[in-house]
Design a protein around this motif. Sequence first.
Motif, PDB file in Angstrom:
ATOM      1  N   THR A  82       5.582   4.505   0.407  1.00 34.69           N
ATOM      2  CA  THR A  82       5.143   3.201   0.124  1.00 34.69           C
ATOM      3  C   THR A  82       5.419   2.001   1.017  1.00 34.69           C
ATOM      4  OG1 THR A  82       7.092   2.323  -1.486  1.00 34.69           O
ATOM      5  CG2 THR A  82       5.439   3.757  -2.392  1.00 34.69           C
ATOM      6  N   SER A  83       4.986   0.936   0.932  1.00 27.97           N
ATOM      7  CA  SER A  83       5.409  -0.132   1.737  1.00 27.97           C
ATOM      8  C   SER A  83       6.590  -0.791   1.319  1.00 27.97           C
ATOM      9  CB  SER A  83       4.334  -1.538   1.658  1.00 27.97           C
ATOM     10  OG  SER A  83       3.975  -1.828   0.307  1.00 27.97           O
ATOM     11  N   TYR A  84       7.071  -0.295   0.161  1.00 27.47           N
ATOM     12  CA  TYR A  84       8.505  -0.633  -0.068  1.00 27.47           C
ATOM     13  C   TYR A  84       9.584   0.322   0.249  1.00 27.47           C
ATOM     14  CZ  TYR A  84       6.136  -3.678  -3.511  1.00 27.47           C
ATOM     15  OH  TYR A  84       5.384  -4.912  -4.026  1.00 27.47           O
ATOM     16  N   GLY A  85       9.266   1.219   1.048  1.00 33.55           N
ATOM     17  CA  GLY A  85      10.137   2.274   1.730  1.00 33.55           C
ATOM     18  C   GLY A  85      10.464   3.452   0.806  1.00 33.55           C
ATOM     19  N   LEU A  86       9.569   3.625  -0.549  1.00 34.58           N
ATOM     20  CA  LEU A  86       9.947   4.836  -1.223  1.00 34.58           C
ATOM     21  C   LEU A  86       9.352   5.920  -0.790  1.00 34.58           C
ATOM     22  CD1 LEU A  86       9.649   3.086  -4.800  1.00 34.58           C
ATOM     23  CD2 LEU A  86      11.849   3.548  -3.236  1.00 34.58           C
ATOM     24  N   THR A  87       9.767   7.117  -0.793  1.00 31.04           N
ATOM     25  CA  THR A  87       9.327   8.234  -0.220  1.00 31.04           C
ATOM     26  C   THR A  87       9.066   9.378  -1.531  1.00 31.04           C
ATOM     27  OG1 THR A  87      11.318   9.030   0.241  1.00 31.04           O
ATOM     28  CG2 THR A  87      10.088   8.130   1.877  1.00 31.04           C
ATOM     29  N   ASN A 121       0.948  -1.070   0.088  1.00 31.82           N
ATOM     30  CA  ASN A 121      -0.140   0.127  -0.023  1.00 31.82           C
ATOM     31  C   ASN A 121       0.854   1.320  -0.061  1.00 31.82           C
ATOM     32  OD1 ASN A 121       0.530   0.586   2.818  1.00 31.82           O
ATOM     33  ND2 ASN A 121      -0.460  -1.036   3.248  1.00 31.82           N
ATOM     34  N   ASN A 122       0.346   2.353  -0.426  1.00 31.60           N
ATOM     35  CA  ASN A 122       0.964   3.529  -0.014  1.00 31.60           C
ATOM     36  C   ASN A 122       0.225   4.392   1.083  1.00 31.60           C
ATOM     37  OD1 ASN A 122       2.362   2.862  -2.433  1.00 31.60           O
ATOM     38  ND2 ASN A 122       1.296   4.498  -3.728  1.00 31.60           N
ATOM     39  N   MET A 123       0.987   5.260   1.960  1.00 34.15           N
ATOM     40  CA  MET A 123       0.482   5.945   3.010  1.00 34.15           C
ATOM     41  C   MET A 123       0.815   7.293   2.765  1.00 34.15           C
ATOM     42  SD  MET A 123       0.336   3.775   6.507  1.00 34.15           S
ATOM     43  CE  MET A 123      -1.014   4.637   6.986  1.00 34.15           C
TER      44      MET A 123
END
Length: 115
Positions: free
Chosen positions: A52-57, A32-34
């Motif tokens: 993102t849940s992958y750690g991208l900002t 997901n994206n927060m």
Amino acid sequence: QVQLVESGGGSVQPWGSLKLSCAASGNIGNINNMNWYRQAPGKEREVVASLTSYGLTNYAESVKGRFTVSRSNAGNTLNLQMNDLKPEDTAVYYCNLHQMGQHYWGQGTQVTVSS
């Protein structure tokens, strides 16, 4: 269902700091994206920061270098550290969760930057 509850808003002087938090509960998926959005009076809601849940900002240009988004509590809490606040940062800040094509919103928390 998903519930999002923001906290941490308030009033601060220019150049001050605030930290917002958003506690997510319910049917939270692994992918997901927060996001943090904000809406100032008379203006459209705009995205401020995404994680993102992958750690991208990703950040809006107006807050780059001043705001930092992060997750804690096994990823179920979204935080926004806001430093060097400016009067133009005054807005209602909303937490958003985007997963599986659905958007979920918190109730919003007011941030006021004024001397």
